[in-house]
Design a protein around this motif. Structure first.
Motif, PDB file in Angstrom:
ATOM      1  N   LEU A 181     -11.237 -27.628  -0.136  1.00  0.00           N
ATOM      2  CA  LEU A 181     -10.883 -26.331   0.844  1.00  0.00           C
ATOM      3  C   LEU A 181      -9.485 -26.230   0.934  1.00  0.00           C
ATOM      4  O   LEU A 181      -8.702 -27.251   0.667  1.00  0.00           O
ATOM      5  CB  LEU A 181     -11.422 -26.756   2.083  1.00  0.00           C
ATOM      6  N   ASN A 182      -9.030 -25.038   0.700  1.00  0.00           N
ATOM      7  CA  ASN A 182      -7.581 -24.761   0.924  1.00  0.00           C
ATOM      8  C   ASN A 182      -7.235 -23.605   1.689  1.00  0.00           C
ATOM      9  O   ASN A 182      -8.255 -23.034   2.109  1.00  0.00           O
ATOM     10  CB  ASN A 182      -6.763 -24.836  -0.497  1.00  0.00           C
ATOM     11  N   LYS A 183      -6.097 -23.060   1.588  1.00  0.00           N
ATOM     12  CA  LYS A 183      -5.672 -21.787   2.394  1.00  0.00           C
ATOM     13  C   LYS A 183      -6.237 -20.664   2.017  1.00  0.00           C
ATOM     14  O   LYS A 183      -6.182 -19.823   2.653  1.00  0.00           O
ATOM     15  CB  LYS A 183      -4.170 -21.921   2.294  1.00  0.00           C
ATOM     16  N   ASP A 184      -6.893 -20.767   1.027  1.00  0.00           N
ATOM     17  CA  ASP A 184      -7.508 -19.426   0.355  1.00  0.00           C
ATOM     18  C   ASP A 184      -9.038 -19.165   1.056  1.00  0.00           C
ATOM     19  O   ASP A 184      -9.345 -18.292   0.582  1.00  0.00           O
ATOM     20  CB  ASP A 184      -7.295 -19.021  -1.066  1.00  0.00           C
ATOM     21  N   GLU A 201     -14.840 -31.759  14.302  1.00  0.00           N
ATOM     22  CA  GLU A 201     -14.000 -32.248  13.350  1.00  0.00           C
ATOM     23  C   GLU A 201     -13.739 -31.443  12.266  1.00  0.00           C
ATOM     24  O   GLU A 201     -12.704 -31.701  11.481  1.00  0.00           O
ATOM     25  CB  GLU A 201     -14.502 -33.622  13.145  1.00  0.00           C
ATOM     26  N   ALA A 202     -14.844 -31.046  11.724  1.00  0.00           N
ATOM     27  CA  ALA A 202     -14.983 -30.140  10.411  1.00  0.00           C
ATOM     28  C   ALA A 202     -13.955 -29.074  10.609  1.00  0.00           C
ATOM     29  O   ALA A 202     -13.040 -28.852   9.597  1.00  0.00           O
ATOM     30  CB  ALA A 202     -16.308 -29.412  10.083  1.00  0.00           C
ATOM     31  N   LEU A 203     -13.780 -28.247  11.647  1.00  0.00           N
ATOM     32  CA  LEU A 203     -12.761 -27.285  11.981  1.00  0.00           C
ATOM     33  C   LEU A 203     -11.637 -27.799  12.074  1.00  0.00           C
ATOM     34  O   LEU A 203     -10.569 -27.032  11.438  1.00  0.00           O
ATOM     35  CB  LEU A 203     -13.133 -26.491  13.175  1.00  0.00           C
ATOM     36  N   ASP A 204     -11.324 -28.859  12.678  1.00  0.00           N
ATOM     37  CA  ASP A 204     -10.003 -29.619  12.465  1.00  0.00           C
ATOM     38  C   ASP A 204      -9.667 -29.961  11.053  1.00  0.00           C
ATOM     39  O   ASP A 204      -8.451 -29.836  10.686  1.00  0.00           O
ATOM     40  CB  ASP A 204      -9.847 -31.001  13.407  1.00  0.00           C
ATOM     41  N   PHE A 205     -10.461 -30.515  10.373  1.00  0.00           N
ATOM     42  CA  PHE A 205     -10.224 -30.490   8.875  1.00  0.00           C
ATOM     43  C   PHE A 205      -9.905 -29.161   8.208  1.00  0.00           C
ATOM     44  O   PHE A 205      -8.947 -29.429   7.629  1.00  0.00           O
ATOM     45  CB  PHE A 205     -11.325 -31.329   8.151  1.00  0.00           C
ATOM     46  N   ALA A 206     -10.597 -28.201   8.579  1.00  0.00           N
ATOM     47  CA  ALA A 206     -10.250 -26.897   7.816  1.00  0.00           C
ATOM     48  C   ALA A 206      -8.802 -26.416   8.241  1.00  0.00           C
ATOM     49  O   ALA A 206      -8.174 -26.033   7.270  1.00  0.00           O
ATOM     50  CB  ALA A 206     -11.096 -25.950   8.196  1.00  0.00           C
ATOM     51  N   ARG A 209      -6.040 -28.306   6.413  1.00  0.00           N
ATOM     52  CA  ARG A 209      -6.143 -27.916   4.980  1.00  0.00           C
ATOM     53  C   ARG A 209      -5.511 -26.311   4.878  1.00  0.00           C
ATOM     54  O   ARG A 209      -5.519 -25.777   3.666  1.00  0.00           O
ATOM     55  CB  ARG A 209      -7.292 -28.033   4.292  1.00  0.00           C
ATOM     56  N   GLY A 210      -5.315 -25.823   5.979  1.00  0.00           N
ATOM     57  CA  GLY A 210      -4.690 -24.419   5.776  1.00  0.00           C
ATOM     58  C   GLY A 210      -5.765 -23.329   5.877  1.00  0.00           C
ATOM     59  O   GLY A 210      -5.274 -21.928   5.845  1.00  0.00           O
TER      60      GLY A 210
END
Length: 285
Positions: A181-184, A201-206, A209-210
């Protein structure tokens, strides 16, 4: 949400001494059983403590609300994220009986759709559709009861798009599935009370990662919305121990249709091809 509960209870306690005798009975009932009071009409709450409906309305006014519906909504916003399945079952017994279960649940679902139609932000909806087309990859996550919604959205978007990934809990850690996962990228999170901690927690991780985050949830106060760039609000007030997912599914249908309409020519070709495959392999009866 716990803070919201404490704030309301403190207001009731601070005003208690100045309340009338009847209003004190209402206050005591709410302080002890706010989870039940949240789903009572003004007349039913009054009858439960032995006062009139008008006394309940005046009590709400004393707390600073325009009327009882506003107080009831505050109580519902607090309790719906806290109720256990057992408490939901108890509420079901008081709200819906065997004779009116069918009509009661259907009417509640109709009200959820009506309220969603009134409140949903069309501009936000279009921004989410834009984000879907702009994303390098689209990750969709919804766990527990919301998993059905996430799978439905992923199933149809996968027919139109080549970059959709459905995140599942079980065969590997959710963070492993999002490792690239990245900013794009875009993450679509789906969650309703009681909210899954893993989804949060998954949304926090996202966010770390931007990536852009869009959510479909029940309130701008939900922990999912607090982490989102775009939030679609679908009312899911429960009429029973079963989560009401009718309005959220309707919103997801609208997302799927909107994406399909933007790729109208490709969608036509895809379904023509699928029909040939289905016919050849006897997929449908």
């Amino acid at each position: 949400m716990e803070g919201n509960r404490d704030d309301l209870m403190r207001v009731i306690q601070s005003k208690y001494a100045k309340l009338s005798k009847g209003q004190k009975l209402i206050a005591e009932f709410i302080l002890k059983q706010y989870d039940k009071a949240a789903f009572m009409t003004a007349s039913k709450l009054g009858a439960s403590v032995g006062v009139s409906e008008s006394t309940v309305v005046r009590f709400a006014n004393e707390l600073g609300y325009e009327g009882y519906p506003e107080l009831q909504k505050s109580l519902q916003d607090i309790v719906k994220v806290k109720l256990t399945t057992v408490q939901r079952l108890e509420l079901t017994n008081s709200l819906v009986n065997t004779e009116n279960a069918l009509k009661g649940v259907l009417k509640a679902d109709m009200e959820n759709i009506r309220a969603t139609l009134e409140k949903i932000n069309e501009q936000t909806f279009e921004q989410i559709i834009d984000a879907i087309f702009e994303a390098r990859n689209i990750y969709i996550i919804g766990l527990r009861s919301s998993n059905t919604l996430a799978n439905f959205l992923a199933f149809y978007l996968n027919l139109f798009l080549d970059n959709v990934r459905s995140i599942h809990q079980g065969y590997s850690d959710i963070f492993e599935q999002m490792i690239k996962l990245n900013k794009d990228d875009l993450v679509i999170g789906i969650g309703f009370p009681r909210y899954s901690q893993k989804t949060i927690e998954a949304l926090d991780f996202a966010k770390s990662r931007g990536a852009k985050v869009s959510v479909i949830t029940d309130s701008l106060l939900s922990p999912l919305a607090a982490r989102a760039d775009y939030s679609l609000i679908a009312q899911s007030n429960m009429a029973s121990f079963v989560d009401s997912l009718v309005a959220p599914l309707s919103v997801i249908n609208a997302v799927i249709v909107s994406v399909g309409m933007r790729k109208k020519d490709q969608v036509g070709e895809i379904f023509n091809t699928l029909e040939e495959i289905w016919k050849k392999h006897d997929i449908f009866n």
